[in-house]
Design an enzyme around this catalytic site. Sequence first.
Site, short mmCIF file in Angstrom:
data_model
loop_
_atom_site.label_atom_id
_atom_site.label_comp_id
_atom_site.label_asym_id
_atom_site.label_seq_id
_atom_site.Cartn_x
_atom_site.Cartn_y
_atom_site.Cartn_z
N GLU A 80 33.22 42.39 43.50
CA GLU A 80 33.91 41.52 44.67
C GLU A 80 33.62 41.31 45.65
O GLU A 80 34.37 42.39 46.62
CB GLU A 80 35.94 41.69 43.89
CG GLU A 80 35.92 40.45 44.93
CD GLU A 80 37.55 40.55 45.17
OE1 GLU A 80 38.15 41.62 44.19
OE2 GLU A 80 38.81 39.36 45.30
N LYS A 128 32.73 39.23 40.94
CA LYS A 128 34.04 38.01 42.09
C LYS A 128 33.96 37.43 42.79
O LYS A 128 34.24 38.01 44.30
CB LYS A 128 35.46 38.91 41.91
CG LYS A 128 36.33 38.16 42.19
CD LYS A 128 37.93 38.72 41.54
CE LYS A 128 39.52 38.28 42.41
NZ LYS A 128 40.51 39.17 42.18
N LYS A 150 38.24 47.58 39.65
CA LYS A 150 37.35 46.21 40.73
C LYS A 150 37.28 47.09 41.80
O LYS A 150 38.74 47.40 42.14
CB LYS A 150 39.31 45.20 40.97
CG LYS A 150 38.80 44.24 41.51
CD LYS A 150 39.97 43.21 41.91
CE LYS A 150 40.62 43.92 43.69
NZ LYS A 150 41.24 42.43 44.01
N GLY A 206 43.62 32.30 49.38
CA GLY A 206 43.96 31.32 50.48
C GLY A 206 43.84 29.95 49.87
O GLY A 206 44.92 29.05 50.72
P1 13P Z 1 43.39 35.79 45.36
O1 13P Z 1 43.36 34.85 44.13
O2 13P Z 1 44.78 36.13 45.60
O3 13P Z 1 42.06 35.54 46.28
O4 13P Z 1 43.54 37.55 44.72
C1 13P Z 1 42.90 37.82 44.51
C2 13P Z 1 41.74 38.95 44.35
O5 13P Z 1 41.70 40.13 43.51
C3 13P Z 1 41.68 40.05 45.71
O6 13P Z 1 40.49 40.95 45.34
#
Ligand code: 13P
Length: 365
Positions: free
Chosen positions: A204, A246, A163, A290
């Site tokens: 992401e 993501k 990730k 959040g």
């Molecule tokens: P949240 O679902 O708390 O936003 O975290 C996901 C995540 O992996 C952030 O990088």
Amino acid sequence: MDTECETDHTLTVGSGVPMSAYTATDAPNAAALAETAQAMTAPGSGILAADESNATMNSRLAKVGLDGTPEVRMAYRQTLLETPDLGDYISGVILFDETIRQTATTGTSFIQLVKDARIIPGIKVDTGAKPLSNSHHEKVTEGLDGLADRLKEYADMGARFAKWRAVINIGDGLPSAKALHVNAHALARYAALCQAAGIVPIVEPEVLMTGDHGIERAEEVTTAALRAVFDELAKQDVLFEGMVLKPNMVVPGDTAPDQASVEQVAGATLRVLYRTVPAAVAGIAFLSGGQSDDAATDHLQAMNAGRTHPWSLTFSYGRALIASALETWRGDAANAAAAQAVLHERAKANAAASAGRYKKESVPA
Ligand code: 13P
């Protein structure tokens, strides 16, 4: 020889190089990457993001009165991963570098703990969002230096996906085109390196929900961010079938006077995805960003209920899966079973929503 004439008639693809050069489908591990990416995003399951950096994890532990030591972080993550039947609802777990190297108190390595739960192990590989030079309060995610070697090490340890999170702020005059570009470029460089190492990249680009902007602005910025990301991914010949996107859901800012209905969020999010994400992408796993636990589940359910899409739409939640489990655990082994029950409930609800069959009353407390 008239080389100019030959060049004029050469077909080009992706990054603009002649067709005889590298293209995404040349990925040496294409079939295995696609298979892993599909398994990670199969409807009826989703990903647990347990990869908070030490600084982030420590601030969450502090909120429940705990000191952030390696032992406490380990005990918390061990509690999560020992949740009975977690693998029924969770397809993959993202670990942090510290965790992937730890051994649980039972003597089992964390990576084995994950595998024993029938879950695919993954690893966060970016080194965090750092201030972007020549900009006002924007960030660029770092971690490309030495990444090829680190990916090899993680792959040897058993990680099958990775990730990298980029953060995009909405604000007065933000985001800048520059911030969108450099973050998209880094995400694509990371994704290409992952695929070369046989690791599925989770890409992401998170448009933060911090601010008082409306849902329309969130839609506009998320569209621009995803356009920039897929443009770079194509230029760098990333195999869409072997990656997972993501994204954030499209929600108004957390302090916006007008909040949105579940239908508005689902509609705006789907509109953006249909306009920007190639159908070849293996799957989409949302961050929670959040949102409340309930909102994250309701939005996912609304997007999947009675519909099929070119990609599976599932979750890769951190806070919306585990924040309440941490509240319950509070560092006390006597609370472990109760904390695991809370995580089990959230995982089960979101897994159902990823298949469009979540009904509030069907999930036992
Ligand atoms: P949240 O679902 O708390 O936003 O975290 C996901 C995540 O992996 C952030 O990088």
